[in-house]
Scaffold this motif. Structure first.
Motif, PDB file in Angstrom:
ATOM      1  N   ILE A   1      22.508  15.807   0.408  1.00 13.98           N
ATOM      2  CA  ILE A   1      21.727  15.936   1.635  1.00 13.98           C
ATOM      3  C   ILE A   1      22.461  15.187   2.738  1.00 13.98           C
ATOM      4  CG2 ILE A   1      19.523  15.458   2.758  1.00 13.98           C
ATOM      5  CD1 ILE A   1      18.257  15.526  -0.056  1.00 13.98           C
ATOM      6  N   GLU A   2      22.754  15.890   3.832  1.00 10.79           N
ATOM      7  CA  GLU A   2      23.547  15.319   4.920  1.00 10.79           C
ATOM      8  C   GLU A   2      22.752  15.299   6.215  1.00 10.79           C
ATOM      9  OE1 GLU A   2      27.815  16.328   7.125  1.00 10.79           O
ATOM     10  OE2 GLU A   2      26.437  17.943   6.585  1.00 10.79           O
ATOM     11  N   THR A   3      22.898  14.221   6.973  1.00 12.87           N
ATOM     12  CA  THR A   3      22.362  14.149   8.318  1.00 12.87           C
ATOM     13  C   THR A   3      23.332  13.368   9.188  1.00 12.87           C
ATOM     14  OG1 THR A   3      20.418  13.609   9.669  1.00 12.87           O
ATOM     15  CG2 THR A   3      21.022  12.041   7.951  1.00 12.87           C
ATOM     16  N   GLY A   4      23.326  13.648  10.489  1.00 11.00           N
ATOM     17  CA  GLY A   4      24.269  12.939  11.348  1.00 11.00           C
ATOM     18  C   GLY A   4      24.225  13.455  12.768  1.00 11.00           C
ATOM     19  N   LEU A   5      25.269  13.135  13.544  1.00 14.96           N
ATOM     20  CA  LEU A   5      25.313  13.512  14.947  1.00 14.96           C
ATOM     21  C   LEU A   5      26.739  13.805  15.390  1.00 14.96           C
ATOM     22  CD1 LEU A   5      26.503  10.857  16.698  1.00 14.96           C
ATOM     23  CD2 LEU A   5      24.263   9.968  16.121  1.00 14.96           C
ATOM     24  N   LYS A   6      26.835  14.587  16.477  1.00 13.25           N
ATOM     25  CA  LYS A   6      28.084  14.828  17.199  1.00 13.25           C
ATOM     26  C   LYS A   6      27.841  14.478  18.662  1.00 13.25           C
ATOM     27  CE  LYS A   6      30.765  18.432  16.505  1.00 13.25           C
ATOM     28  NZ  LYS A   6      31.186  19.859  16.417  1.00 13.25           N
ATOM     29  N   TYR A   7      28.784  13.743  19.243  1.00 10.16           N
ATOM     30  CA  TYR A   7      28.638  13.380  20.654  1.00 10.16           C
ATOM     31  C   TYR A   7      29.966  13.642  21.361  1.00 10.16           C
ATOM     32  CZ  TYR A   7      27.525  10.897  24.939  1.00 10.16           C
ATOM     33  OH  TYR A   7      27.300  10.579  26.250  1.00 10.16           O
ATOM     34  N   GLN A   8      29.909  14.406  22.438  1.00 10.63           N
ATOM     35  CA  GLN A   8      31.117  14.738  23.182  1.00 10.63           C
ATOM     36  C   GLN A   8      31.258  13.813  24.392  1.00 10.63           C
ATOM     37  OE1 GLN A   8      31.630  18.653  25.376  1.00 10.63           O
ATOM     38  NE2 GLN A   8      33.147  18.944  23.747  1.00 10.63           N
ATOM     39  N   PHE A   9      32.302  12.988  24.366  1.00 10.66           N
ATOM     40  CA  PHE A   9      32.547  12.040  25.446  1.00 10.66           C
ATOM     41  C   PHE A   9      33.190  12.708  26.655  1.00 10.66           C
ATOM     42  CE2 PHE A   9      32.542   9.379  21.639  1.00 10.66           C
ATOM     43  CZ  PHE A   9      31.697   8.344  22.022  1.00 10.66           C
ATOM     44  N   VAL A  10      34.178  13.558  26.389  1.00  7.37           N
ATOM     45  CA  VAL A  10      34.963  14.173  27.452  1.00  7.37           C
ATOM     46  C   VAL A  10      35.171  15.644  27.124  1.00  7.37           C
ATOM     47  CG1 VAL A  10      37.143  14.138  28.723  1.00  7.37           C
ATOM     48  CG2 VAL A  10      36.174  11.998  27.871  1.00  7.37           C
ATOM     49  N   LYS A  11      35.159  16.487  28.164  1.00  9.25           N
ATOM     50  CA  LYS A  11      35.422  17.904  27.980  1.00  9.25           C
ATOM     51  C   LYS A  11      36.606  18.311  28.841  1.00  9.25           C
ATOM     52  CE  LYS A  11      33.044  22.339  27.629  1.00  9.25           C
ATOM     53  NZ  LYS A  11      33.226  22.422  26.173  1.00  9.25           N
ATOM     54  N   GLN A  12      37.529  19.059  28.248  1.00  4.38           N
ATOM     55  CA  GLN A  12      38.691  19.522  28.997  1.00  4.38           C
ATOM     56  C   GLN A  12      38.252  20.399  30.161  1.00  4.38           C
ATOM     57  OE1 GLN A  12      41.656  21.578  26.650  1.00  4.38           O
ATOM     58  NE2 GLN A  12      42.708  22.377  28.458  1.00  4.38           N
ATOM     59  N   MET A  13      38.847  20.153  31.329  1.00  5.25           N
ATOM     60  CA  MET A  13      38.519  20.910  32.529  1.00  5.25           C
ATOM     61  C   MET A  13      39.758  21.622  33.043  1.00  5.25           C
ATOM     62  SD  MET A  13      35.307  20.028  32.763  1.00  5.25           S
ATOM     63  CE  MET A  13      34.733  20.431  34.402  1.00  5.25           C
ATOM     64  N   GLU A  14      39.592  22.854  33.465  1.00  2.09           N
ATOM     65  CA  GLU A  14      40.711  23.621  33.993  1.00  2.09           C
ATOM     66  C   GLU A  14      41.162  23.050  35.343  1.00  2.09           C
ATOM     67  OE1 GLU A  14      39.849  27.727  34.250  1.00  2.09           O
ATOM     68  OE2 GLU A  14      39.328  27.951  32.130  1.00  2.09           O
ATOM     69  N   HIS A  15      42.470  22.972  35.498  1.00  2.00           N
ATOM     70  CA  HIS A  15      43.075  22.536  36.759  1.00  2.00           C
ATOM     71  C   HIS A  15      42.615  21.136  37.177  1.00  2.00           C
ATOM     72  CE1 HIS A  15      44.103  26.733  36.830  1.00  2.00           C
ATOM     73  NE2 HIS A  15      42.855  27.092  36.997  1.00  2.00           N
ATOM     74  N   ASP A  16      42.281  20.294  36.182  1.00  2.00           N
ATOM     75  CA  ASP A  16      41.863  18.922  36.481  1.00  2.00           C
ATOM     76  C   ASP A  16      42.645  17.969  35.587  1.00  2.00           C
ATOM     77  OD1 ASP A  16      40.683  16.532  37.034  1.00  2.00           O
ATOM     78  OD2 ASP A  16      38.631  17.153  36.604  1.00  2.00           O
ATOM     79  N   PRO A  17      43.702  17.312  36.116  1.00  2.42           N
ATOM     80  CA  PRO A  17      44.524  16.426  35.295  1.00  2.42           C
ATOM     81  C   PRO A  17      43.772  15.198  34.784  1.00  2.42           C
ATOM     82  CG  PRO A  17      45.113  16.240  37.616  1.00  2.42           C
ATOM     83  CD  PRO A  17      44.186  17.399  37.507  1.00  2.42           C
ATOM     84  N   LYS A  18      42.606  14.907  35.348  1.00  2.00           N
ATOM     85  CA  LYS A  18      41.821  13.763  34.888  1.00  2.00           C
ATOM     86  C   LYS A  18      41.069  14.072  33.602  1.00  2.00           C
ATOM     87  CE  LYS A  18      41.122  11.767  39.496  1.00  2.00           C
ATOM     88  NZ  LYS A  18      40.116  11.327  40.506  1.00  2.00           N
ATOM     89  N   HIS A  19      40.944  15.341  33.243  1.00  3.01           N
ATOM     90  CA  HIS A  19      40.264  15.753  32.012  1.00  3.01           C
ATOM     91  C   HIS A  19      41.150  16.723  31.238  1.00  3.01           C
ATOM     92  CE1 HIS A  19      37.021  14.502  34.764  1.00  3.01           C
ATOM     93  NE2 HIS A  19      36.396  14.101  33.672  1.00  3.01           N
TER      94      HIS A  19
END
Length: 328
Positions: A123-141
């Motif tokens: 039996i499994e339980t847990g979480l996923k959390y996305q800190f950053v998402k790649q953005m098009e034409h944005d060198p900061k992401h």
């Protein structure tokens, strides 16, 4: 013969699962367009899972994913071939899972897995959390970064035989509830280069109870790739290399001598992702028997070189639980 079987399986899978469900598809596409403005966010992967590895993607708020993962028996080798219908006569492991988006960044999940080897009813339980998402034409992401964490409990009956020989090889000799638990923490970093998506999965696995001479904690480095072949067919693959203790490996081989070969191997999977309206289907080939990271990273005893690979599938379907009232 093996190439013919692979091609035959792909053709059957594409025919069976290429179903039309335009209403759900339009709804899901509409939600994506509202939550991720066109030309900004990059969808690195289309699925939450490749073959064995998770991906950086998370579900939007209010979306529920229902997923079934199935690994069959050995396709070739001494335990495969036509006598066992290339593994179709046996189920190595089966997983039924639910994942829900509590927000556009945070997902929770729950699953029940058959399990393989000496340990089952997981039996499994847990979480996923996305800190950053790649953005098009944005060198900061430039990349997407997500963390995955789970805790798995074994529900099978404990082995109460206190024989010294059994204690050295039985994984279910539990004396308390904490012995039944294992945990995984995984960081996923991914980037899409044109049509090709690449990902790294540094992972730590901890098992509260292990047999004599085995490791409780283990680091592993994984990686994944997604390479489109056409609009509907995509090549996917992943690989995990655990950093095992050489002294532990030598002791385990001696400990299991006469019972079976205790050699452990890196997990490698390759397959085809079939994108259909309303469904996402993966036809998988892997040397792992277990589905959960808690098991296949430290305990893959099957080798591609010995024909100990198997085919399986992953099928996922999304549903709308609720709408985000803050978004138009």
């Amino acid at each position: 013969m093996q190439k013919i079987i692979l091609l035959f399986s792909i053709l059957i899978s594409a025919t069976v699962f290429a179903q039309e469900d335009s209403a759900v598809t339009k709804l899901m596409n509409s939600m994506d367009s509202k939550q991720e403005p066109a030309g900004e966010a990059t969808k690195v992967f289309y699925s939450q899972k490749l073959i064995n590895a998770n991906t950086v993607e998370v579900l939007h708020k209010g979306i529920l994913e229902f997923k079934v993962v199935h690994n069959f028996g050995d396709a070739a080798g001494t335990n495969g071939g036509i006598k066992r219908f290339f593994g179709l006569d046996n189920a190595a492991d089966v997983k039924i899972a639910f994942q829900a988006g509590l927000s556009d960044k945070l997902n929770v999940f729950f699953s029940r897995t058959k399990g393989g080897g000496n340990l089952g009813q997981l039996i499994e339980t847990g979480l996923k959390y996305q800190f950053v998402k790649q953005m098009e034409h944005d060198p900061k992401h430039p990349v997407s970064v997500t963390v995955f964490a789970n805790i798995v409990a074994c529900a099978m009956a404990a082995d109460t035989n206190n024989s010294a020989s059994l204690l050295a090889i039985k994984e279910n000799h539990f004396t308390n509830f904490s012995d039944r638990l294992s945990q995984v923490v995984q960081l996923m970093v991914a980037r899409k280069f044109g049509n090709i998506s690449l990902q790294l999965n540094p992972t730590y696995v901890h098992t509260n109870y292990v047999v004599t001479n085995d490791q409780k904690g283990m680091f592993a480095l994984g990686g994944g790739i997604r390479l489109p072949l056409s609009k509907k067919f995509v090549l996917v693959g992943d690989y995990f290399h655990p950093f095992r203790s050489k002294s532990s490996e030598a002791a385990l081989k001696k400990q299991y001598a006469g019972l079976y070969d205790a050699s452990r191997y890196d997990a490698f999977g390759i397959g085809v992702e079939i994108v259909t309206p309303g469904h996402l289907f993966h036809l998988n080939f892997t040397n792992t028997t277990n589905i959960l990271e808690n098991r296949f990273i430290p305990r893959t005893f099957s080798s591609w070189g010995k024909g100990q690979y198997r085919w399986g599938f992953t099928m996922a379907r999304n549903f709308v639980l609720f709408r985000d009232k803050k978004k138009k």
